[in-house]
Write an enzyme that holds these catalytic residues in place. Structure first.
Site, mmCIF file in Angstrom:
data_model
loop_
_atom_site.group_PDB
_atom_site.id
_atom_site.type_symbol
_atom_site.label_atom_id
_atom_site.label_comp_id
_atom_site.label_asym_id
_atom_site.label_seq_id
_atom_site.Cartn_x
_atom_site.Cartn_y
_atom_site.Cartn_z
ATOM 1 N N VAL A 81 -38.705 74.247 49.428
ATOM 2 C CA VAL A 81 -38.352 73.907 50.750
ATOM 3 C C VAL A 81 -39.370 72.488 50.377
ATOM 4 O O VAL A 81 -40.419 72.318 50.917
ATOM 5 C CB VAL A 81 -38.732 74.715 52.036
ATOM 6 C CG1 VAL A 81 -38.798 73.777 53.222
ATOM 7 C CG2 VAL A 81 -37.565 75.824 52.316
ATOM 8 N N LYS B 137 -37.517 83.402 43.800
ATOM 9 C CA LYS B 137 -38.722 83.616 43.394
ATOM 10 C C LYS B 137 -39.038 85.421 42.765
ATOM 11 O O LYS B 137 -39.708 86.202 42.239
ATOM 12 C CB LYS B 137 -40.307 83.344 43.400
ATOM 13 C CG LYS B 137 -40.338 82.009 43.627
ATOM 14 C CD LYS B 137 -41.855 81.880 43.798
ATOM 15 C CE LYS B 137 -41.666 80.370 43.521
ATOM 16 N NZ LYS B 137 -40.981 79.196 44.332
#
Length: 610
Positions: free
Chosen positions: A443, A404
């Protein structure tokens, strides 16, 4: 039946077979042979030698329900030796050997002995198939693992699974029967065969299957109502830790579509073993897994630093239990990254050789509403930790970043990109500390991530919420993310941004559908609701900007991004102005800085990394 009873029964059966074979040979050959003294000597010798060789080759100890071609070869060898010695003894004691009688008796003997053992397998197998209500099972993979699994399932009277067909893409196996079980078709025909054969369970029995192929097979299986499971990995079968019948449910981690990153053990040992290691955010999902994996390399001391006392206490207790037979010293430090003085004290006291900086605020929507907290933790916290590491002469400092941070549209992504700039600047000015960053995607299973949320929603009966039908993300597992962080430290030369080859991005809607099916529900029963893109979110993420891409891998599946503009003086100005700024001003300044959109009036403050 006890061993003694079983042995007595087999000896009696074989004695009857020897006598019957001789009698039948005598009857078949008619007047060409006679039941004289030579005949009875041959019979007695065959009886004695048969039992001697069957005991010698341990054929009376064989479990014939599991017999294969190997056992039949041993039978042929034992019977052949018996007849050879019996014929020699007959020739020595009573004259010429009746070769016709010997040959016919040998053939009948082999037929009856082999047939008796085969009949036991057939009768027992038929009994097992007919006993109890068993779930009809389709085995994907007709190789060695698949056939081994089928055999064990058929021979297990207490098992609940009954194999009824194989699926295999090997053209040479189509239309064949293996152990009486047909190869019913290819992977593409799974949906049709499950319906035709009324399949309850599917077991994927290819232990060496790649992630990409597993994803393709599971996609077909997921279109059916049958429960899908998989046998253990090849290394677990080879080491004997598990058996082929200890299959497990397919996990989301299995469906990433690429092989996981493995560690270069030797290079990691060189910079971790017998060293002092400090982990910030040690109680978090990534930080705690870094601690677990680092401990396997036996550092001299591991310092667990975090802000939440409960999570730090939990990982400390876990590590002390896991590694109680080692000499690792575990220390805990409850500290706030925003406290520059405390960070300096901690670093100067422990003098770590390696620092893994995992502490950060990571939730995009929350940080959009609280940009000042994202700035304090992700920017000021990183600045404080990096300066303290430099002052205490840390050898390697590894910061965990995110995809990001590439062309960020969110406050969280912008703060992580600014943190990367700080790390790259600190590497330029530090003569003894190598500062690097590691960038990866979402994740699986980490706190606040999408999988636990999906499971909670499914447990409540649905619906599962997805922001947009076209939303895609890169995913990796917690252990894989931690391995990447640790490997980056071994590869570090200073100033790099390491990026994992994440394979193809995963469509969030497809991910939600898979999680629903893995939970044992139909997608239609749970439902998927689209809630709209949240502030700061993008439909897709990037791992590197176009001007950062370096095509050469420095390690299998790991790339390094090219150095890009570092506006450190602008960062210092932002830190100085921060106390007087409101949320809107802070957002604008962060996004400008992170996207290299520094106004022309401040361009002179920008510096470029070398």
């Amino acid at each position: 039946m006890t061993y003694r009873n079983r042995l007595a029964l087999l000896v009696l059966l074989d004695s009857t077979i020897v006598a019957s074979a001789l009698a039948a040979s005598l009857w078949l050959l008619g007047p060409s042979v006679s039941a004289n003294r030579s005949f009875f000597v041959l019979g007695a010798a065959l009886l004695i030698f048969h039992h001697c060789f069957f005991f010698y080759f341990k054929l009376y100890k064989k479990a014939w329900e599991y017999a294969s071609v190997g056992e039949l070869v041993i039978i042929a060898k034992a019977v052949g030796l018996s007849f050879l010695l019996a014929g020699l003894l007959q020739g020595l004691l009573v004259g010429p050997v009746q070769l016709k009688l010997l040959a016919v008796t040998w053939m009948l003997h082999i037929l009856l002995i082999g047939g008796s053992r085969l009949c036991w397998r057939l009768v027992r197998g038929s009994f097992i198939k007919q006993s109890g209500k068993r779930k009809r099972t389709l085995i994907v993979g007709a190789g060695s693992a698949g056939t081994m699994l089928a055999r064990q399932l058929m021979n297990n009277a207490d098992g609940e699974l009954l194999p009824v067909a194989f699926i295999d893409d090997d053209a040479h196996k189509q239309m064949l029967d293996i152990m009486g079980i047909p190869v019913a078709g290819r992977v593409s025909s799974i949906v049709r065969k499950v319906k035709e054969l009324q399949i309850d369970n599917i077991v994927i029995a290819i232990p060496s299957l790649s992630k990409k192929d597993l994803y393709a097979i599971y996609t077909e299986c997921a279109k059916t109502s049958a429960k899908t499971q998989i046998i253990p990995m090849l290394e677990d079968l080879a080491t004997g830790r598990v058996s082929v019948t200890q299959f497990r449910d397919v996990q989301v981690e299995d469906l990433l579509g690429r092989e996981p990153v493995e560690l270069d053990i030797e290079s990691i040992s060189e910079y971790v073993t017998q060293k002092v290691v400090l982990v910030t955010g040690a109680g978090g999902s990534i930080g705690s897994e870094v601690c677990r994996q680092i401990s396997r390399f036996l550092p001299e001391k591991l310092v667990l630093l975090g802000h939440g006392e409960n999570s730090i206490y939990a990982i400390e207790m876990e590590l002390k239990e896991m590694f109680r037979d080692t000499n690792i010293k575990f220390y805990t430090e409850i500290a706030d990254l925003q406290d520059a003085e405390k960070m300096m004290q901690v670093m100067m006291f422990h003098r770590p050789h390696v620092v893994y900086h995992a502490a950060a605020h990571k939730h995009v929507p929350l940080m959009e509403r609280n940009p000042e907290e994202a700035f304090k933790n992700n920017v000021l916290g990183t600045f404080n930790a990096a300066r303290a590491a430099s002052k205490s002469r840390v050898e390697t400092f590894v910061m965990i970043s995110t995809d990001k941070a590439v062309n960020p549209t969110s406050v969280m992504g912008a703060t992580k990109r600014v943190a990367e700039m700080i790390i790259q600047h600190m590497d330029r000015i530090s003569s003894h500390t190598k500062f690097v960053a590691v960038r990866f995607g979402n994740v699986l299973g980490s706190r606040g991530s999408v999988i636990p949320l999906f499971k909670q929603q499914i447990a409540k009966g649905g619906p599962v919420t997805v922001t947009h039908p076209d939303m895609v993300r890169y995913f990796m597992t917690i252990p894989e993310a931690s391995r990447l962080v640790i490997q980056a430290g071994a590869l570090a030369k200073g100033g790099e941004i390491f990026v994992l080859d994440m394979g193809e991005p995963v469509n969030i809607t497809e991910l939600a559908q898979n999680v629903i099916r893995m939970s044992g529900y139909a997608v239609e029963d749970i439902g998927i609701e689209y809630t709209g893109i949240r502030p700061g979110e993008k439909l897709f993420e990037e791992m590197l900007k176009d001007d950062e891409v370096m095509e050469q891998q420095v390690y299998p599946k790991i790339y390094i991004g090219k150095a890009s503009a570092i506006y450190f003086e602008e960062i210092e100005a932002l830190i100085a102005d921060f106390p007087a700024m409101n949320k809107a001003e802070l957002k604008v300044r962060l996004l400008e800085l992170a996207n290299n959109l520094v106004p022309a009036s401040r361009q002179s403050l920008a510096t470029v990394s070398g």
